[in-house]
Design an enzyme around this catalytic site. Structure first.
Site, short mmCIF file in Angstrom:
data_model
loop_
_atom_site.label_atom_id
_atom_site.label_comp_id
_atom_site.label_asym_id
_atom_site.label_seq_id
_atom_site.Cartn_x
_atom_site.Cartn_y
_atom_site.Cartn_z
N LYS A 119 6.54 -5.15 3.80
CA LYS A 119 6.52 -3.69 3.99
C LYS A 119 5.09 -3.21 4.04
CE LYS A 119 8.60 0.28 4.45
NZ LYS A 119 7.64 0.60 5.53
N GLN A 140 -1.45 -4.11 -0.22
CA GLN A 140 -0.07 -3.63 -0.14
C GLN A 140 0.86 -4.43 -1.05
OE1 GLN A 140 0.41 -1.07 2.47
NE2 GLN A 140 2.17 -0.56 1.23
N LYS A 143 0.50 -2.83 -4.51
CA LYS A 143 0.96 -1.44 -4.46
C LYS A 143 2.48 -1.38 -4.47
CE LYS A 143 -1.07 1.05 -1.39
NZ LYS A 143 -1.49 1.68 -0.11
N LYS A 158 1.05 -5.86 6.67
CA LYS A 158 0.32 -4.82 7.42
C LYS A 158 0.20 -5.28 8.86
CE LYS A 158 -1.56 -0.78 6.38
NZ LYS A 158 -0.98 0.21 5.45
N GLY A 197 4.03 3.79 9.54
CA GLY A 197 2.83 4.31 10.16
C GLY A 197 1.61 4.10 9.28
N ASP A 198 0.45 4.33 9.87
CA ASP A 198 -0.84 4.29 9.17
C ASP A 198 -1.78 5.11 10.04
OD1 ASP A 198 -2.21 2.73 6.76
OD2 ASP A 198 -3.63 2.61 8.43
N THR A 243 2.54 10.60 0.82
CA THR A 243 1.32 9.99 0.30
C THR A 243 0.42 11.05 -0.33
OG1 THR A 243 1.46 8.35 2.07
CG2 THR A 243 -0.57 8.44 0.81
N ASN A 277 -2.52 12.92 7.81
CA ASN A 277 -1.40 13.32 6.97
C ASN A 277 -1.71 13.30 5.48
OD1 ASN A 277 0.37 13.89 9.02
ND2 ASN A 277 1.62 12.06 8.79
N SER A 420 8.91 5.62 1.83
CA SER A 420 9.45 4.71 2.84
C SER A 420 10.61 3.90 2.26
CB SER A 420 8.36 3.75 3.34
OG SER A 420 7.56 4.36 4.33
#
Length: 485
Positions: A119, A140, A143, A158, A197-198, A243, A277, A420
């Protein structure tokens, strides 16, 4: 399985050898510490190595654990986790509006599946390469592990491309996304790998990607294969805000806990970088809590609000970025702030006094000189909305100032992937929760993460160490139970 114990050396020695990695030849590699060997192997991936080193410093007590069995397990796990389980690289051909062929490189770094499906987001930016995505994927893992206690089982990964969507038409972005997914669809599913997304991958891009996935697979119920979707095509309320909102929620908890302030943000001057964002919705929530937001920025400069951003200013910024896709310099006359070209909130001479910093732009944006200036001006906390936005030297300075609250991105910006995970849960149940339900769940997620930091580090310990150790230990336990160690 045998493995090297060369990692068990004092940090001071490692730091000395890391700084001299280029002078260590291959014949000496067998006798150098593990991190130096990693430096030699991936000398061209500096940001990835920085992320590994930052993690190592927090985990060093585990690598010197008095119990030899545990010590060996932690060392072995760390060595394994510095290599992705799988790296996928592929060609992405697409045509511009004039029929000219362009070819970009696409990637998916599937780092760890110990806790669940891979993820992590997709980033479209000229700076993207394998090393940048390894840094992001490595972060990630830990996290996502912090979300496990809340019931979300997510591995780490990622992906992205060196494609730059700036100054591209909608049709060009669509053609690129469709070409990108034509290859990526072979490697993802709700139970294998779930991208999101990123940077430069928002609702528009996720929609195009999901549309091509549906077209290629004929799997129209696989809503959970991508997150960050619009509500129309199976997305979740609060996802794009999550976020930024989560960042402010955990900062509020820390300020109330560490500084004993009930109204954590009331009247406080908060500097925010970025204008995507994360930045936008961190600003919105800070305004809701009564803060004075004194900045946003983009890659060309900073908008400085000496007296604080108004809600009208915020709405102009959101419209400019989300709908009109404008640079901040183009809206200076529409807001109360002053645009300063070539500066960031951390380097701008006009910005010298603020209580809390929220770096939400990109990696390594706060350097040694900036953090010294910020501390000298009364900084009380740094909360990372971006991934690794603070350089190694700046982190070293922060660690010496234990009176300053510092929450790294692994914990501070986990609200996005947390939401997410909530989107995946809704998709698997074929239902949707209302915004208030999702927002309350987000608050609970961030509260649970903060409690893990405190429980792991102790009431007076480093929140950075707490975040890194808590995430790492969960992944290690999973790897051990799966028989992977």
């Amino acid at each position: 399985m045998k493995f090297s114990h060369s990692i068990l050396v004092p940090v001071s020695i490692i730091l000395t050898q890391l700084s001299a990695w280029s002078t260590v030849d291959a014949a000496q590699a067998h006798s150098t510490p593990f991190l130096v060997q990693l430096q030699q192997k991936y000398a061209h991936q500096e940001t990835f190595l920085q992320a590994v080193q930052e993690m190592y410093l927090s985990l060093e007590p585990l690598f010197n654990h008095p119990d030899e069995v545990l010590r060996d397990k932690y060392i072995k796990a760390f060595q394994m986790l510095t290599e992705p389980e799988r790296t996928i690289s592929f060609r992405v051909p697409w045509e511009d509006d004039n029929g000219v062929l362009h070819i970009n490189r696409g990637y998916r770094v599937e780092f760890s599946s110990a806790l669940g499906p891979y993820k992590g987001g997709l980033r479209f930016h000229p700076s993207v390469d394998e090393g940048i995505l390894k840094f992001l994927g490595f972060e990630q893992i830990f996290k996502n592990a912090l979300l496990q206690k809340s019931g979300l089982q997510l591995g780490g990964g990622k992906g992205g491309s060196d494609f730059d969507p700036k100054n591209k038409s909608d049709a060009e972005v669509k053609r690129f996304c469709q070409s990108f997914m034509t290859e990526l669809h072979r490697h993802i599913s709700p139970n294998i790998d779930v991208p999101a997304g990123d940077i430069n991958v928002g609702g528009r891009e996720i929609g195009y990607l999901f549309g091509q996935y549906k077209r290629l697979t004929n799997m129209h119920g696989d809503f959970g294969v991508l997150t960050g979707k619009s509500l129309t095509i199976g997305g979740s309320h609060i996802r794009k805000e999550a976020t930024g909102y989560g960042l402010v929620y955990i900062a509020k908890l820390a300020i109330e806990d560490k500084l004993k302030q009930r109204d954590a943000f009331k009247g406080k001057r908060c500097a925010v970088s970025g204008s995507g964002n994360v930045s936008q919705y961190a600003c919105e929530k800070l305004l809701d809590f009564g803060a004075k937001v004194v900045s946003v920025s983009d890659s060309n400069g900073v908008l400085h609000f000496e007296n604080g951003m108004s809600k009208d200013d915020w709405e102009v910024i959101v419209k400019a970025k989300q709908r009109d896709r404008l640079r901040l310099s183009e809206i200076e006359g529409l807001v109360s702030g002053k645009y300063i070209a070539g500066k960031s909130p951390w380097s701008c001479e006009q910005m010298t006094n603020y209580d809390f910093a929220f770096p939400c732009a990109t990696q390594n944006e706060i350097d040694e000189e900036s953090i010294q200036k910020m501390i000298g001006s009364g900084l009380r906390g740094v909360f990372e909305g971006a991934n690794l936005p603070t350089t190694e030297k700046a982190q070293e300075i922060l660690r010496r100032h234990t009176n300053i609250i510092y929450i790294p991105g692994k914990a501070a910006n986990a609200g996005g992937v947390g939401c997410s995970g909530l989107e995946m849960s809704q998709n698997s149940q074929k239902l949707g929760w209302n915004p208030n339900v999702v927002d309350e769940k987000l608050k609970d997620l961030m509260a649970e993460i903060y409690q893990q930091l405190i429980d792991t580090a102790g009431p007076d310990g480093s929140l950075e160490v707490g975040a890194n150790q808590a995430g790492f230990l969960k992944v290690v336990d999973a790897m051990d139970e799966l028989g992977w160690l």
